[in-house]
Design an enzyme around this catalytic site. Structure first.
Site, PDB file in Angstrom:
ATOM      1  N   GLU A 548      68.979  66.967  59.389  1.00 60.77           N
ATOM      2  CA  GLU A 548      68.497  68.308  58.519  1.00 60.77           C
ATOM      3  C   GLU A 548      68.773  69.421  59.452  1.00 60.77           C
ATOM      4  OE1 GLU A 548      64.806  68.281  56.487  1.00 60.77           O
ATOM      5  OE2 GLU A 548      64.757  70.586  56.389  1.00 60.77           O
ATOM      6  N   ARG A 626      52.753  70.386  56.043  1.00 56.34           N
ATOM      7  CA  ARG A 626      52.709  69.333  55.182  1.00 56.34           C
ATOM      8  C   ARG A 626      51.665  68.315  55.381  1.00 56.34           C
ATOM      9  NH1 ARG A 626      55.580  67.204  50.831  1.00 56.34           N
ATOM     10  NH2 ARG A 626      56.973  69.162  50.618  1.00 56.34           N
ATOM     11  N   GLU A1007      60.993  60.703  49.367  1.00 62.97           N
ATOM     12  CA  GLU A1007      59.945  60.527  50.170  1.00 62.97           C
ATOM     13  C   GLU A1007      58.625  59.802  49.783  1.00 62.97           C
ATOM     14  OE1 GLU A1007      60.346  64.252  53.154  1.00 62.97           O
ATOM     15  OE2 GLU A1007      60.486  64.628  50.949  1.00 62.97           O
TER      16      GLU A1007
END
Ligand SMILES: Cc1cc2nc3c(=O)[nH]c(=O)nc-3n(C[C@H](O)[C@H](O)[C@H](O)COP(=O)(O)OP(=O)(O)OC[C@H]3O[C@@H](n4cnc5c(N)ncnc54)[C@H](O)[C@@H]3O)c2cc1C
Length: 1076
Positions: A548, A626, A1007
């Protein structure tokens, strides 16, 4: 040749060049035909061969090679040593033609392969030595003289009263190297239990395979009974010690294993003696399972799809299990990956020069030697960066090429460019760098002590903590460390940069999840506008978050080199470079205080998270966000505070990894939930169920949870797994078995869907319809094996109303769909799917008049008519997720568009003596809304679960105290193998749960299932609890992740662990590796 009976010889003789597979086959045949008492040694060798490497290695590795490698963790040498195998050595100078006085073939043993059973008897220039403790003279050294070769090995028949066993304990059962490997042989005075001869041989306990001689001698003449066991264990504990700094670490575990394995041997021998009618104690029935040898059971798997809505057209492929469009190509090897691109005529190869120090000033770089290496074209250093040497995906806190300082081992300092990979790599090693070393910070604990944090520290707080703790009947505190994880994509990082020769244009072929970020940062490094850089991504061989952001660094270096030399430059990292340089999942340390009622209801939680960020921010703040957004997992906690600290360390920058901090956040939650249940003595599933979110409740970040399906997933998982029946069976099993224990856990997950950085929640698509009716689809997402392109084709097929065979996706590129978000956060089907739908709808509208005019016409006819009528048959589409935006300051606004829910139940069995475990069963119920493609979604669920299983039970990155990554390849870093897949695995997609917030009522899936593998971890913890209960221990205890064999064994505290010397005081020695 004389035909000789097998028992004329003392054993079977194998030529040193005999492959292990061949040796195994011969021994198996021998076992079938020889009297059982003669086979003890053969069976021990076969037992070791079962877990020796993999079939491919056994097919080529020779027994002589294994002996002569003299590895201290060889699995065969302990057997050869414990059983006194004889080795024939031959002086190389002497001739074979005259030397052997006789050569014997075993032809009486049916079907024994003749060519391997050559016995070379003593002759001129040869000598026979016994493999005893004198054979190995030091680390990888033997008494074999330089001019000698090993000719053969004689593996002896066992005696009537001799018993032999062999054991191998490794982190992973299949294809792994041993932590401790052992072989034991005892011979009794006939008809008695009096020890006549005893040999205990261990690997992994010294620089060579060793015999525990003091213990062996002490036990001679003793009776095989309880007293002997006690003395053997005390003696082994004294004799088999390790230096606290020993390479490989695991000191306590290794020492304990020497005793535990002897205990297994003791029990096995008791059984065998009784079978021979010798008067010895019977093995208690609850100890029998300790003697059983592991045999894998035939696995079974069930996949339960959703039913399609009634009346769905046969031609509508949405919701159908369409095979991944590239599956066949990938399976046959025809699929084209980045490094499969043919070489450009004048192409060069680049090899990186990286730092060997974790924290240091660079005092000099000397690359003068490089030019004399063949094929070298140039070196690249910071001064060659034409644009900005400062880079970073969010914060600009990194260098493309380090100039003055390095802040981690693996920090990229420069590169050598040559005509071939080999030439570049060889020359790169010749660059000499001088450093002035600075003190590194490597671990989270060191960062906490030094207050080495990146800013900001995040906090989410809701309710009244003080009142919550006051209301609580119990308050407990605890902690857990969660280790990092290597992405281990099959395809390592790779970039091919091709200068276009004018206007600063550069085309890059990259294996990246982030075409746009690569474009932006390459343009920045080259000092050109983004419109000169095109990034193209065909597909990746796995990404998992590792591609990423970190791919941008390599791409920038390769582009700088291509720009300097005006020639195409390619670089694909070797596995060890990739593991060293590109970072992985953040290790986390969680510390909590939890208040709860007698019922088990949690009323207050104060939790702090510390992540090991490494040497640059990268995506770490969003990852911590997160983790905090998942700190309560699926449980409603009204009074709560979570704080997140980003530890600045001298490790390579850690980065995105499937789950993006969510799994670490939830793992801590399940740790305190387990502690609550243990404190109250209540079943954990009851306490978890009591605290589950209900419809309309609010999260710590003030988002109302709606369309909650947790309860449905929970109930379905309970019933599909037969939870209550299993629980009863587990309890019965545990009552009946002292040394193996079973455990069971059911764990929920709630995963927030959206990028937490709001601006990323957008996507684009571009569709061209050609005049033959074929459709070229492009969207902002990249394909990394997850099936995104397949799903996008399904979406376009439904909206356009044409067969999916007419639609093609070629690649992702920045000159077709610009300004794309990374393919990440599980949201790519939602975002790109909606953009594709939008583009299709635009085109459908344009085609409508032609359909109306010719309702019975074909797609091709409508397209042709529109084209002839000068209609634009190309359209782009766009989507932005509505109503998003969370503000940390006011703790308000919507962080997520919706949640994906799931529940898993797992059952395991642990071997309390070795720490090995078996994954017996896992049942997963996943709410993916109306699945776009159940085959792909179940693939994602299974894949994520297994990757999580690796994270929580197996995968361990070892760093030295100076920040050097010690585990840099599959030899030392173990991801799950086939045998780690639960023997029974059931995945069910929840039915009738449409999600009206995403494309065609589906849900994100990439995920969310990963965390469900923590059910295996907590099942292991449940089993350990049962083991500890045998030693009178109850209540909460700390178990860090992964639940490795070492941790399982050490936590199953018992009289063997207590006999071993206590671990050395921290600070009194330099450990081999540290918990980062
Ligand atoms: C993926 C992998 C997994 C492995 N797993 C295991 C495992 O589970 N357990 C384990 O114990 N080992 C394991 N090994 C190590 C393996 O056993 C040895 O590498 C192998 O047995 C060596 O055999 P070879 O025929 O390849 O020897 P070679 O590599 O050819 O030789 C090894 C050394 O021995 C010398 N040598 C070879 N033959 C003779 C001879 N006749 N006389 C004198 N010197 C000789 C060679 O010169 C060389 O120095 C593993 C290795 C790999 C690559």
């Amino acid at each position: 040749m004389p035909r000789l009976s097998a028992d004329v010889f003392a054993g079977i003789v194998f030529g040193a060049g005999c492959t292990l597979s061949h040796m195994g086959a011969v021994l198996k045949q021998a076992v079938e035909v020889c009297p059982p008492h003669q086979n003890q040694v053969f069976l021990a060798v076969l037992e070791q061969l079962r877990w020796f490497a993999g079939q491919q290695i056994r097919n080529v590795a020779a027994v002589g090679g294994n002996i002569m490698t003299a590895s201290p963790i060889s699995d065969l040498n302990p057997v050869f040593m414990a059983t006194g195998c004889k080795l024939t050595l031959m002086d190389k100078g002497k001739s074979f033609s005259t030397a052997p006085s006789s050569v014997h073939f075993y032809t009486d043993v049916p079907a024994l392969d003749l060519c391997v059973c050559v016995c070379v008897c003593v002759s001129d220039g040869s000598r026979v030595v016994q493999m005893d403790d004198g054979f190995f003279t030091g680390y990888r050294r033997t008494i074999v003289r330089p001019q000698e070769i090993l000719v053969s090995i004689e593996i002896p028949y066992s005696q009537k009263t001799q018993f032999v066993s062999a054991f191998k304990q490794s982190p992973r059962r299949e294809d792994d190297i041993s932590v401790v490997t052992a072989a034991m042989s005892v011979t009794f005075t006939p008809g008695t239990n009096v020890v006549q001869d005893l040999r205990l041989s261990y690997g992994g306990m010294a620089a060579t395979t060793v015999l525990a001689k003091r213990t062996m001698n002490r036990l001679l003449g003793r009776h095989w009974e309880e007293e002997l066991l006690q003395e053997a264990c005390s003696s082994l504990a004294e004799e088999m010690t390790l230096d606290p700094s020993v390479p490989g670490g695991m000191v306590t575990y290794r020492q304990t294993l020497t005793l535990s394995l002897f205990y297994k041997f003791y029990l096995m021998v008791l059984q065998k003696l009784r079978r021979q009618g010798v008067n010895v104690d019977e093995v208690p029935s609850d100890c029998l399972s300790a003697t059983q040898i592991y045999h894998p059971q035939t696995p079974s798997s069930v996949q339960i799809y959703q039913a399609l809505p009634e009346g769905q057209s046969k031609n509508d492929v949405v919701g159908r299990p369409i095979m991944h469009l590239a599956a066949m190509k990938q399976a046959t090897g025809e699929a084209v990956y980045c490094d499969d691109l043919p070489l450009y005529e004048n192409e060069l190869y680049l090899s990186l020069i990286t730092s060997s120090k974790a924290h240091a000033n660079i005092t000099s770089i000397d690359s003068s030697a490089v030019q004399s290496f063949p094929g070298v074209v140039s070196c690249v250093f910071a001064a060659d960066v034409p644009g900005s040497n400062i880079t970073g995906v969010i914060e600009s806190d990194e260098t493309v090429l380090a100039d003055r300082q390095v802040t981690c081992v693996g920090h990229i300092i420069g590169a050598v460019v040559a005509d071939t990979q080999l030439h570049a790599q060889r020359a790169a090693k010749a660059v000499k760098i001088q450093y002035e070393e600075l003190e590194p910070i490597v671990t989270i604990q060191e960062a906490i002590a030094a207050k080495s944090f990146y800013q900001p520290t995040r906090t989410i707080q809701k309710g009244d903590l003080e009142a919550g703790f006051k209301q609580a009947d119990h308050i407990l505190e605890g902690e857990i460390h969660i280790g990092g994880q290597e992405h281990f994509y099959l395809e390592t990082n790779v970039t091919l940069a091709v200068p276009r020769g004018e206007d600063g244009e550069m085309e890059l072929f990259v294996s990246t999840q982030s075409a746009t970020k690569t474009q932006t940062l390459v343009a920045k490094a080259l000092g050109v506008p983004a419109n000169r850089v095109v990034v193209r991504v065909k597909r990746m061989g796995g990404g998992f978050g590792g591609k990423e952001s970190r791919t941008t660094v390599l791409s920038s270096v390769v582009a700088v080199a291509a720009n300097k030399l005006k020639r195409p430059v390619r670089c694909m990292l070797d596995r060890d470079e990739d593991m060293l340089i590109t970072g992985g999942r953040h290790p986390f340390y969680g510390k909590y205080k939890v208040g709860f009622l007698n019922s088990g209801k949690v009323v207050a939680l104060d939790v702090s998270y510390y992540s090991n960020v490494g040497n640059s921010m990268d995506l770490s703040l969003s990852i911590m966000d997160r983790a905090l957004f998942h700190m309560e997992n699926s449980y409603s906690v009204v009074n709560i505070r979570g704080q997140g600290f980003l530890c600045r360390t001298n490790l390579p920058s850690n980065t995105a990894f499937r789950g993006f901090g969510g799994p670490q956040g939830m793992m801590v939650a399940e740790s305190w939930m387990t502690d609550v249940a243990l404190t109250l003595g209540k079943p954990a599933e009851e306490v978890r169920r009591l605290n589950l979110y209900e419809e309309g409740e609010s999260t710590p970040y003030n988002q109302i949870v709606d369309n909650v399906t947790l309860d449905r997933c929970w109930d379905e998982c309970l019933s599909r797994s037969g939870y209550h029946r299993r629980r009863a069976a587990v309890e019965l099993y545990n009552r009946q078995n002292r040394w193996t224990k079973r455990g069971l856990a059911i764990i929920p997950t709630k995963f927030g869907i959206s990028f937490t950085a709001v601006f990323l929640n957008q996507a684009g698509a571009l569709i061209h319809i050609y005049t033959d009716g074929s459709v070229l689809l492009t969207h902002g997402g990249t394909e990394m094996g997850q099936g995104l392109h397949t799903k996008m084709v399904q979406v376009a097929s439904r909206v356009l109303g044409i067969p999916f065979s007419k639609i093609h996706i070629s690649e992702t590129s920045t000159n077709t769909v610009p300004n794309t978000s990374p393919t990440a956060a599980s949201a790519s089907s939602d975002l790109n799917g909606a953009a594709v739908k939008n583009a299709c709808e635009v085109l459908l509208k344009r085609l409508k008049p032609y359909k109306t005019k010719n309702p019975k016409g074909s797609w091709e006819e409508w397209v042709k008519a529109a084209y002839l009528d000068r209609v634009n048959l190309s359209a782009n589409g766009f989507y932005r997720t509505p109503d998003l935006g969370y503000d940390f300051k006011s703790n308000s606004g919507r962080a997520f568009h919706y949640f994906t829910y799931g529940v898993a139940c797992s059952e395991v069995e642990i071997d309390c003596l070795t720490g090995a475990h078996k994954n017996l069963s896992s049942t997963i119920v996943m709410d993916v809304g109306h699945s776009l493609n159940p085959a792909i979604d179940i693939g994602q669920v299974e894949g994520a679960f297994m990757q999580g299983l690796g994270l929580f039970t197996l995968e361990e990155l070892h760093y030295s105290p100076r920040g050097v990554l010690l585990t840099r390849g599959p030899g030392s870093y173990k991801i799950p193998a086939f045998g780690d897949i639960p023997t029974e695995m059931t995945v069910s997609l929840l039915r009738d749960a449409p999600n009206h917030k995403a494309i065609f009522a589906s849900k994100a899936v990439g995920e969310p299932p990963l965390f469900l593998a923590s059910s295996v971890f907590y099942a292991i913890k449940d089993a350990i609890m049962a083991a500890r209960a045998e030693s009178g221990m109850s209540g909460p205890f700390r178990l860090d992740s992964p639940a490795s064999a070492e941790r399982i064994r050490n936590t199953c505290s018992d009289h063997f662990t207590k006999l071993c010397p206590p671990p050395a005081e921290p600070g009194s020695f330099t450990p081999w590796s540290v918990q980062v």
